[in-house]
Enzyme design. Structure first.
Site, PDB file in Angstrom:
ATOM      1  N   HIS A  26      39.573  33.105 -84.000  1.00  0.00           N
ATOM      2  CA  HIS A  26      40.243  31.940 -84.582  1.00  0.00           C
ATOM      3  C   HIS A  26      39.822  31.791 -86.038  1.00  0.00           C
ATOM      4  O   HIS A  26      38.803  32.336 -86.480  1.00  0.00           O
ATOM      5  CB  HIS A  26      39.903  30.670 -83.796  1.00  0.00           C
ATOM      6  CG  HIS A  26      38.484  30.204 -83.964  1.00  0.00           C
ATOM      7  ND1 HIS A  26      38.114  29.299 -84.936  1.00  0.00           N
ATOM      8  CD2 HIS A  26      37.347  30.525 -83.299  1.00  0.00           C
ATOM      9  CE1 HIS A  26      36.808  29.075 -84.852  1.00  0.00           C
ATOM     10  NE2 HIS A  26      36.308  29.807 -83.876  1.00  0.00           N
ATOM     11  N   CYS A  27      40.652  31.053 -86.805  1.00  0.00           N
ATOM     12  CA  CYS A  27      40.300  30.715 -88.181  1.00  0.00           C
ATOM     13  C   CYS A  27      40.136  29.200 -88.238  1.00  0.00           C
ATOM     14  O   CYS A  27      39.795  28.577 -87.234  1.00  0.00           O
ATOM     15  CB  CYS A  27      41.361  31.221 -89.159  1.00  0.00           C
ATOM     16  SG  CYS A  27      43.016  30.563 -88.837  1.00  0.00           S
ATOM     17  N   VAL A  28      40.372  28.591 -89.378  1.00  0.00           N
ATOM     18  CA  VAL A  28      40.131  27.161 -89.529  1.00  0.00           C
ATOM     19  C   VAL A  28      41.074  26.322 -88.684  1.00  0.00           C
ATOM     20  O   VAL A  28      40.684  25.295 -88.124  1.00  0.00           O
ATOM     21  CB  VAL A  28      40.263  26.749 -91.014  1.00  0.00           C
ATOM     22  CG1 VAL A  28      40.073  25.247 -91.177  1.00  0.00           C
ATOM     23  CG2 VAL A  28      39.238  27.497 -91.854  1.00  0.00           C
TER      24      VAL A  28
END
Length: 468
Positions: A26-28
């Site tokens: 995942h990212c932000v």
């Protein structure tokens, strides 16, 4: 805030079950999946889940927009429920590459190189914006800049300018680090390679055209120009690829006991000679040809060029091809001192945000109204994915309205020759990275993308029934 485990289970089911997940990270704001088969995804069921703000596929990855803060908790619950090991972004990128065709692989490679250095470039753009405010004539006083009226601020502005320019002065060093790392070599050698190409003993590339005499090395009868490659992108990209391949070749064949003494020196020597003799001059010429071609198009037909690029940028984001233009922006900045492409990117972000904001007034579902508002704010600050993938593409007329507004604004600011000395934060703060003398024209462009997409989206939306 606790996470509804049933909703997480529903997300897993909607993307085809745990057997369909090759890797996940995942990212932000987004979950990123490398899936075995994207055809197994039930997008309608996925986007009915309250936790999900939107979804899309790009660069071989299937991404689900969750939201800042919440995404980390959802990801951990997915790992727990599926047994899929926590993966890094690199792991997911490698797992997703099998889904890409050759063109997509090339685009992904450029993205992998330039995205890691983007924070440094954007930071430089913001600081240049502050410097523009302090040193631009006519902003606060007629015919004078702030530092001319208040000379005590001159050195303060000078230091800001030095800090801001560092990323561009040593741009080959940044690209060398990221590119060599991407190609499998030692990032430290990439930094040395990049800095070598802008060594102060070389003739500065920005002074090459005006130089009365270009210094040369004489290598056994062969004259090699002692020219640096400040602001150039192609020389360091190709040299980084060569360096990484030579290093990998040597590491496989030289015993461990001698690698420290032999691998790095041989790699740098060979790459250095090849760079100055062949790679540099050839790619320097190619880079100048590309710059001349792009500039020529916008000089001959600025309205058409702006209309096309301003309109096509958002569709390019969907395919991931927009990353290729980052290299063109940097090449334009290095060669001409400014880019006319990036201002259109900033306006495209605003256009997508405006269309999403209009959808907030059209939609009746409270979840979608909230998503429209929050994604509009995000787009106005330069992050368009929630607005594009969560709202506008779901209701295609909103996306088309944004594209039309962006195209018209692009045509106008291209006709006015609006330029930015650097790449900054897109959206409403984008004006900070525009040359102050172009602010009025840029603000008119902002007016276009604030009005046209909103009006068009409202008109087209009113013509439709049962939007939710």
């Amino acid at each position: 805030m606790s996470i509804d485990k049933k909703q997480v289970s529903a997300i897993i089911d909607a993307i085809g079950g745990k057997e369909n997940i090759a890797a996940a990270t995942h990212c932000v704001t987004r979950l990123r999946f490398a899936l075995v088969d994207e055809e197994s995804v039930n997008k309608e069921a996925l986007e009915m889940i309250d936790l999900v703000k939107g979804s899309f596929s790009t660069n071989g990855q299937f991404q689900v927009v969750i939201g800042q803060g919440t995404v980390d908790k959802v990801y951990k619950e997915i790992v727990q429920q599926t047994g899929v090991g926590e993966a890094s972004k690199d792991d997911v990128k490698k797992a997703s590459e099998k889904n890409l065709n050759p063109l997509q692989r090339a685009i992904k490679t450029l993205a992998d190189i330039f995205i890691p250095i983007l924070p440094a470039i954007v930071t430089a753009g913001l600081l240049m914006g502050i410097n523009n405010i302090l040193t631009g004539s006519g902003i606060f006083y007629d015919e004078q800049s702030l530092v001319q009226v208040y000379p005590q601020w001159a050195d303060f502005a000078s230091i800001i300018n030095l800090i801001a320019n560092t990323s561009f002065v040593f741009l080959p060093g940044l690209i060398g680090w990221s590119a060599v790392n991407r190609f499998g070599g030692s990032p430290l050698l990439g930094i040395v390679l990049g800095l070598m190409l802008v060594h102060p003993d070389l003739l500065n590339a920005w002074g090459y055209g005006a130089a009365e005499e270009v210094p040369t090395w004489n290598l056994f009868g062969l004259d090699v120009q002692k020219v640096g490659y400040q602001g150039q992108v192609l020389p360091v990209l190709l040299a980084s690829f060569v360096l990484a391949k030579i290093e990998i070749f040597l590491r496989k064949r030289i015993p461990d006991a001698f690698q420290l003494l032999l691998v790095a020196p041989i790699t740098l020597l060979v790459t250095g000679f090849v760079s100055f003799i062949a790679i540099g001059p050839i790619t320097f010429a190619i880079g100048n040809m590309i710059t001349a071609a792009v500039v020529g198009i916008f000089e001959v037909a600025p309205i058409l060029g702006g209309l096309i690029y301003g309109g096509l940028y958002a569709p390019l984001v969907i395919t991931g091809m927009h990353h290729t233009f980052l290299a063109v922006d940097l090449q334009l900045i290095g060669s001409t001192g400014g880019t006319f492409l990036w201002p259109m990117v900033a306006l495209s972000n605003i256009a997508q945000g405006t269309a999403a904001l209009a959808m907030m007034f059209l939609l009746k579902d409270e979840k979608l109204k909230s998503l429209s508002f929050t994604s509009a704010v995000s787009a106005y600050l330069g992050i368009t994915e929630p607005a594009m993938f969560g709202v506008n593409l779901r209701y295609r007329f909103a996306f088309i309205s944004a594209v039309i507004g962006s195209a018209l604004a692009g045509a106008f600011i291209s006709m006015q020759a609006v330029k930015a000395p650097s790449i900054g934060v897109g959206g409403l703060p984008g004006f900070l990275s525009i040359f102050p003398e172009n602010w009025v024209s840029f603000f008119i462009g902002m007016g276009i993308v604030l009005i046209v997409p909103f009006v068009l989206t409202m008109i087209l939306g009113k013509m439709r029934k049962n939007l939710n």
